[in-house]
Scaffold this motif. Structure first.
Motif, PDB file in Angstrom:
ATOM      1  N   LEU A  21       0.817  -1.215   0.000  1.00 22.65           N
ATOM      2  CA  LEU A  21       0.000   0.000   0.000  1.00 22.65           C
ATOM      3  C   LEU A  21       0.852   1.268   0.000  1.00 22.65           C
ATOM      4  CD1 LEU A  21      -2.920  -0.980   2.406  1.00 22.65           C
ATOM      5  CD2 LEU A  21      -2.994  -0.714  -0.090  1.00 22.65           C
ATOM      6  N   VAL A  22       2.070   1.176   0.541  1.00 23.66           N
ATOM      7  CA  VAL A  22       2.986   2.318   0.494  1.00 23.66           C
ATOM      8  C   VAL A  22       3.267   2.690  -0.966  1.00 23.66           C
ATOM      9  CG1 VAL A  22       5.348   3.075   1.018  1.00 23.66           C
ATOM     10  CG2 VAL A  22       4.025   1.841   2.742  1.00 23.66           C
ATOM     11  N   ASN A  23       3.345   1.681  -1.842  1.00 22.45           N
ATOM     12  CA  ASN A  23       3.559   1.927  -3.277  1.00 22.45           C
ATOM     13  C   ASN A  23       2.336   2.554  -3.935  1.00 22.45           C
ATOM     14  OD1 ASN A  23       6.083   0.644  -3.188  1.00 22.45           O
ATOM     15  ND2 ASN A  23       5.196  -1.330  -3.713  1.00 22.45           N
ATOM     16  N   ILE A  24       1.158   2.158  -3.485  1.00 23.17           N
ATOM     17  CA  ILE A  24      -0.083   2.542  -4.148  1.00 23.17           C
ATOM     18  C   ILE A  24      -0.618   3.883  -3.648  1.00 23.17           C
ATOM     19  CG2 ILE A  24      -2.486   1.858  -4.527  1.00 23.17           C
ATOM     20  CD1 ILE A  24      -1.502  -1.077  -4.217  1.00 23.17           C
ATOM     21  N   ILE A  25      -0.541   4.102  -2.347  1.00 24.89           N
ATOM     22  CA  ILE A  25      -1.084   5.322  -1.732  1.00 24.89           C
ATOM     23  C   ILE A  25       0.079   6.266  -1.427  1.00 24.89           C
ATOM     24  CG2 ILE A  25      -2.421   6.258   0.185  1.00 24.89           C
ATOM     25  CD1 ILE A  25      -3.634   3.406   0.493  1.00 24.89           C
ATOM     26  N   PRO A  26       0.222   7.341  -2.178  1.00 22.63           N
ATOM     27  CA  PRO A  26       1.378   8.219  -2.001  1.00 22.63           C
ATOM     28  C   PRO A  26       1.360   9.037  -0.702  1.00 22.63           C
ATOM     29  CG  PRO A  26      -0.087   9.128  -3.653  1.00 22.63           C
ATOM     30  CD  PRO A  26      -0.648   7.786  -3.266  1.00 22.63           C
ATOM     31  N   MET A  27       0.186   9.183  -0.103  1.00 24.12           N
ATOM     32  CA  MET A  27       0.078   9.936   1.140  1.00 24.12           C
ATOM     33  C   MET A  27       0.078   8.955   2.303  1.00 24.12           C
ATOM     34  SD  MET A  27      -2.707  12.781  -0.184  1.00 24.12           S
ATOM     35  CE  MET A  27      -3.930  12.112   0.836  1.00 24.12           C
ATOM     36  N   ASN A  28       0.366   9.434   3.484  1.00 24.91           N
ATOM     37  CA  ASN A  28       0.351   8.621   4.702  1.00 24.91           C
ATOM     38  C   ASN A  28       1.381   7.502   4.685  1.00 24.91           C
ATOM     39  OD1 ASN A  28      -1.715  10.114   5.899  1.00 24.91           O
ATOM     40  ND2 ASN A  28      -3.265   8.939   4.814  1.00 24.91           N
ATOM     41  N   THR A  29       2.501   7.713   4.036  1.00 27.85           N
ATOM     42  CA  THR A  29       3.542   6.699   3.968  1.00 27.85           C
ATOM     43  C   THR A  29       4.034   6.323   5.360  1.00 27.85           C
ATOM     44  OG1 THR A  29       4.254   7.461   1.802  1.00 27.85           O
ATOM     45  CG2 THR A  29       5.861   6.216   3.079  1.00 27.85           C
ATOM     46  N   LEU A  30       4.300   7.294   6.202  1.00 25.84           N
ATOM     47  CA  LEU A  30       4.795   6.995   7.545  1.00 25.84           C
ATOM     48  C   LEU A  30       3.759   6.238   8.361  1.00 25.84           C
ATOM     49  CD1 LEU A  30       6.738  10.274   8.397  1.00 25.84           C
ATOM     50  CD2 LEU A  30       7.652   8.078   7.652  1.00 25.84           C
ATOM     51  N   PHE A  31       2.492   6.590   8.178  1.00 21.52           N
ATOM     52  CA  PHE A  31       1.418   5.881   8.879  1.00 21.52           C
ATOM     53  C   PHE A  31       1.396   4.408   8.462  1.00 21.52           C
ATOM     54  CE2 PHE A  31      -3.019   4.383   8.955  1.00 21.52           C
ATOM     55  CZ  PHE A  31      -3.253   4.472  10.327  1.00 21.52           C
ATOM     56  N   LEU A  32       1.480   4.151   7.165  1.00 22.07           N
ATOM     57  CA  LEU A  32       1.468   2.771   6.670  1.00 22.07           C
ATOM     58  C   LEU A  32       2.713   2.004   7.114  1.00 22.07           C
ATOM     59  CD1 LEU A  32       0.046   3.366   3.094  1.00 22.07           C
ATOM     60  CD2 LEU A  32      -1.108   2.195   4.982  1.00 22.07           C
ATOM     61  N   LEU A  33       3.869   2.653   7.118  1.00 22.59           N
ATOM     62  CA  LEU A  33       5.078   1.997   7.609  1.00 22.59           C
ATOM     63  C   LEU A  33       4.944   1.667   9.097  1.00 22.59           C
ATOM     64  CD1 LEU A  33       7.875   4.078   5.825  1.00 22.59           C
ATOM     65  CD2 LEU A  33       7.112   1.762   5.265  1.00 22.59           C
ATOM     66  N   GLY A  34       4.331   2.575   9.837  1.00 22.84           N
ATOM     67  CA  GLY A  34       4.079   2.314  11.259  1.00 22.84           C
ATOM     68  C   GLY A  34       3.140   1.138  11.464  1.00 22.84           C
ATOM     69  N   LEU A  35       2.064   1.082  10.682  1.00 18.02           N
ATOM     70  CA  LEU A  35       1.144  -0.066  10.772  1.00 18.02           C
ATOM     71  C   LEU A  35       1.844  -1.363  10.411  1.00 18.02           C
ATOM     72  CD1 LEU A  35      -2.274   1.068   9.224  1.00 18.02           C
ATOM     73  CD2 LEU A  35      -1.782   0.476  11.592  1.00 18.02           C
ATOM     74  N   ALA A  36       2.696  -1.307   9.401  1.00 15.72           N
ATOM     75  CA  ALA A  36       3.410  -2.508   8.965  1.00 15.72           C
ATOM     76  C   ALA A  36       4.380  -3.006  10.028  1.00 15.72           C
ATOM     77  CB  ALA A  36       4.147  -2.229   7.659  1.00 15.72           C
ATOM     78  N   SER A  37       4.732  -2.158  10.964  1.00 14.17           N
ATOM     79  CA  SER A  37       5.663  -2.566  12.020  1.00 14.17           C
ATOM     80  C   SER A  37       4.979  -3.326  13.158  1.00 14.17           C
ATOM     81  CB  SER A  37       6.379  -1.345  12.589  1.00 14.17           C
ATOM     82  OG  SER A  37       5.511  -0.566  13.388  1.00 14.17           O
ATOM     83  N   LEU A  38       3.668  -3.308  13.205  1.00 13.27           N
ATOM     84  CA  LEU A  38       2.954  -3.926  14.335  1.00 13.27           C
ATOM     85  C   LEU A  38       2.935  -5.463  14.330  1.00 13.27           C
ATOM     86  CD1 LEU A  38      -0.007  -1.409  14.646  1.00 13.27           C
ATOM     87  CD2 LEU A  38       2.103  -1.480  15.975  1.00 13.27           C
ATOM     88  N   PRO A  39       2.827  -6.135  13.197  1.00 12.66           N
ATOM     89  CA  PRO A  39       2.777  -7.603  13.242  1.00 12.66           C
ATOM     90  C   PRO A  39       3.982  -8.261  13.915  1.00 12.66           C
ATOM     91  CG  PRO A  39       1.984  -6.858  11.129  1.00 12.66           C
ATOM     92  CD  PRO A  39       2.520  -5.646  11.849  1.00 12.66           C
ATOM     93  N   ILE A  40       5.151  -7.639  13.858  1.00 10.23           N
ATOM     94  CA  ILE A  40       6.312  -8.243  14.514  1.00 10.23           C
ATOM     95  C   ILE A  40       6.102  -8.312  16.022  1.00 10.23           C
ATOM     96  CG2 ILE A  40       7.677  -6.135  14.776  1.00 10.23           C
ATOM     97  CD1 ILE A  40      10.157  -7.855  14.111  1.00 10.23           C
TER      98      ILE A  40
END
Length: 162
Positions: A21-40
């Motif tokens: 989604l970081v590739n697809i949605i140009p806005m909220n990149t940091l938000f998406l990266l933060g969400l992606a960090s939660l599964p670990i």
């Protein structure tokens, strides 16, 4: 054992979807990266830090293949992706003040590493305002991360059959 692998695989797929989604949605990149960090964090809570390290390695390798912008990938690898492991290690038997000082120290070291790697490719203005925003944002991010861990433990964990 197969349940552990399957659940970790589902969490890794969720992680990769968020990074796509970081590739697809140009806005909220940091938000998406933060969400992606939660599964670990879930992997670490369910199966321990060794499984968390394997999850991180898998996430780094897969995300390298799917993330178009390698600058965003570097940011993910050096900050958001590894933060669950950092948080786990730091939050063992330390006072609240020690934890935050260590977390801020590690976050600053990791962002400096990312900056050193990225500065040759991307212009990043560094000034006192940028540093202050980073420090405040990191504290908010850590708080939200902790809230997610509490939410998972209190509400979601019971739905995961072990």
């Amino acid at each position: 054992m197969s349940r552990k692998i399957a659940y970790s695989g589902i969490l890794l797929a969720l992680n990769i979807i968020l990074l796509i989604l970081v590739n697809i949605i140009p806005m909220n990149t940091l938000f998406l990266l933060g969400l992606a960090s939660l599964p670990i964090a879930i992997v670490i809570m369910e199966y321990g830090p060794k499984a968390g390290i394997l999850f991180y390695i898998g996430s780094v390798l897969l995300s390298f293949m799917i993330m178009v912008n390698k600058a965003q990938w570097i940011l993910y690898v050096f900050t958001f992706g590894i933060y669950g492991l950092v948080k786990y290690i730091i939050e063992k038997d330390r006072s609240f003040v020690q934890e935050y000082l260590l977390k801020l120290l590690v976050a600053n070291i990791l962002i400096i590493l990312a900056y050193i790697i990225l500065k040759g490719f991307v212009y990043i203005p560094i000034n006192i305002f940028f540093i202050l925003i980073f420090e405040i944002s990191f504290i908010i991010y850590d708080f939200v991360y902790s809230q997610f861990i509490d939410f998972y433990n209190d509400k979601l964990r019971r739905f995961v059959k072990r």
